[in-house]
Motif scaffolding. Structure first.
Motif, short mmCIF file in Angstrom:
data_model
loop_
_atom_site.label_atom_id
_atom_site.label_comp_id
_atom_site.label_asym_id
_atom_site.label_seq_id
_atom_site.Cartn_x
_atom_site.Cartn_y
_atom_site.Cartn_z
N PRO A 354 0.84 -1.21 0.10
CA PRO A 354 0.01 0.15 -0.24
C PRO A 354 0.97 1.19 -0.08
O PRO A 354 1.80 1.25 0.60
N ALA A 355 0.42 2.41 -0.58
CA ALA A 355 1.12 3.44 -0.65
C ALA A 355 1.31 4.12 0.72
O ALA A 355 2.42 4.76 0.87
N GLU A 356 0.47 3.99 1.32
CA GLU A 356 0.72 4.66 2.81
C GLU A 356 1.43 3.58 3.89
O GLU A 356 1.67 4.07 4.92
N PHE A 357 2.11 2.60 3.23
CA PHE A 357 2.47 1.56 4.20
C PHE A 357 3.60 2.49 5.15
O PHE A 357 3.90 1.99 6.26
N ASN A 358 4.89 3.02 4.64
CA ASN A 358 5.94 3.49 5.09
C ASN A 358 5.29 4.52 6.43
O ASN A 358 6.02 4.58 7.45
#
Length: 464
Positions: A354-358
């Protein structure tokens, strides 16, 4: 002048004080304290410093007493002989007891003689730990299934992947030190254990069996990399469980992912003896498909709906009925497990990271919201309570950015470096932010001005 231990503790944890930490502040006024592995490192160092400086007379420790605690101790009193194994309690061994009392009169300190005593209800304790005592026979832990699987997998990943190489290494271990023949022969008990370990690793896709040896799979390499990060404290079964869960999903539900990670790696908070779970908290868990009676599910709910929402932990404890003083180390373990999750997702054919993972991983590490995570990660000493103060001051104005760091950059662009500094400290007639003095303000300003400078450079390049 009366010393305000509560303020000193609050500065070091930069968070709302739980009931446990308030009790600690109260104990310090009587010159005693406690110390355990779940404490933030800054607080442990603070307690150790008070003891080393002679500002407190006695300190109570858990099993951290035998794990590298080094201080000018003259007397050790052991009042509890049990340790938590992760599922139950069991008596410590005589070797561990010896390690504990060995904290007294350590070399390099002022005490020439040390003292040890025990508080015991019966003579059996005295005989076991003091005299006449017998030390346990030293035995290899590799014979346990999970440890043997890890050992075998780590050998294979390191390149010792043929049967002959594994045999040569195994014959130098404590496990088989008194055996004289080849370990793959049918004569010895451990031969079947090795075969079973290899078979389990193969069936669970950690290795592939070849004619003369083994090859580690991508999953096997990933497991060992994570194991090195966790100093060997990880579960292969848990890694496979997490990998299978990821492959059964089309997208990531962060609560359920966190619950899966906690269950797979045995990471959890514990129920309070004094507080019951609030009915609204239970219902909210059920609404998200989580079982309020499952400690891993409750831990996930506290982390996702409390910790990374930067909520007051005292309030979270009141509604959840769980002890929250261990939230920071538990969240740290989960954040590290997210590293594993990211690698497992990359191995999965049908799901992307997912793009928001970090961002969520940073939020989990620091106990702040997603919007606050970048700034807290880049500004040393900012922490969850101070950034909460910044966030609370920001809504009085309107910003294009959707995170705190970007909003501060907009202030810097409008008012300049000194203007941002004044805004943080309240030098321009507005209220300052509790806990932020010139040192923290300077760190924030430096980080923000670096971003403003980078943005200006990017804009110049685009203009050219």
């Amino acid at each position: 002048e009366t010393r305000t231990y509560q303020e000193e503790i609050e500065q070091r944890v930069d968070s709302d004080l739980t009931n446990s930490l308030e009790r600690l502040a109260g104990l310090l006024t009587y010159n005693v304290a406690y110390h355990h592995a779940g404490m933030p490192s800054e607080l442990k160092q603070y307690i150790e410093g008070l003891f080393a400086d002679g500002e407190i007379d006695a300190i109570t420790l858990t099993t951290t007493l035998g794990s590298g605690y080094d201080a000018p101790v003259q007397t050790v009193i052991v009042a509890d002989f049990k340790r938590w194994t992760g599922s139950t309690t069991e008596d410590i061994g005589v070797w561990e007891f010896e390690q504990w009392i060995g904290r007294a009169a350590r070399p390099g300190y002022d005490h020439n003689r040390g003292y040890a005593a025990i508080v015991a209800k019966n003579e059996d304790r005295v005989e076991k730990y003091l005299a006449p005592r017998e030390f346990e026979e030293i035995t290899s832990q590799v014979r346990k299934n999970e440890l043997l699987r890890k050992f075998l997998l780590e050998l294979i990943v390191s390149g010792r992947d043929t049967r002959n190489e594994i045999e040569a290494i195994m014959q130098r271990t404590l496990w088989v030190h008194d055996q004289e023949d080849e370990i793959w022969g049918i004569e010895y008990d451990y031969e079947e254990s090795l075969k079973e370990a290899a078979q389990w690793l193969n069936e669970n896709n950690f290795i592939e069996c070849k004619d003369v040896g083994f090859d580690a799979t991508d999953l096997g390499h990933t497991a060992v990399r994570y194991g090195l990060q966790k100093y060997g404290r990880y579960s292969l079964k848990g890694i496979k469980q997490t990998y299978d869960w990821i492959n059964s999903r089309g997208d990531i539900d962060w609560r359920k992912l966190t619950k899966t990670v906690c269950s797979a790696q045995n990471i959890s908070l514990y129920k309070s003896d004094n507080t019951d779970m609030d009915d609204n908290f239970k219902q909210k868990m059920k609404d998200h498909g989580l079982d309020p009676s499952n400690k891993y599910a409750v831990t996930a709910q506290i982390l996702i709906d409390g910790w990374i929402q930067n909520k007051d932990l005292g309030t979270v404890a009141k509604f959840s009925g769980y002890r929250v003083e261990y939230t920071r180390p538990v969240a740290q373990d989960v954040s590290e497990a997210y590293d594993l999750v990211e690698r497992l997702i990359e191995l999965s054919p049908d799901i992307s990271v997912p793009a928001e993972f970090n961002t969520i991983q940073l939020a989990m590490e620091h106990g702040v919201t997603r919007d606050q995570a970048r700034l807290v990660d880049e500004v040393e000493g900012l922490g969850r309570k101070r950034v909460r103060g910044i966030d609370e001051k920001l809504p009085n104005e309107f910003y294009e950015s959707n995170d705190v760091k970007g909003m501060l950059a907009e202030i810097a662009e409008q008012r300049g470096e000194q203007g941002l500094n004044d805004w943080l400290l309240g030098n321009n007639g507005s209220s300052g932010i509790h806990g932020i003095g010139q040192k923290i303000a300077t760190r924030i300003v430096n980080v923000i001005m670096d971003q403003v400078g980078d943005d200006s450079s990017d804009q110049s390049e685009l203009t050219m």
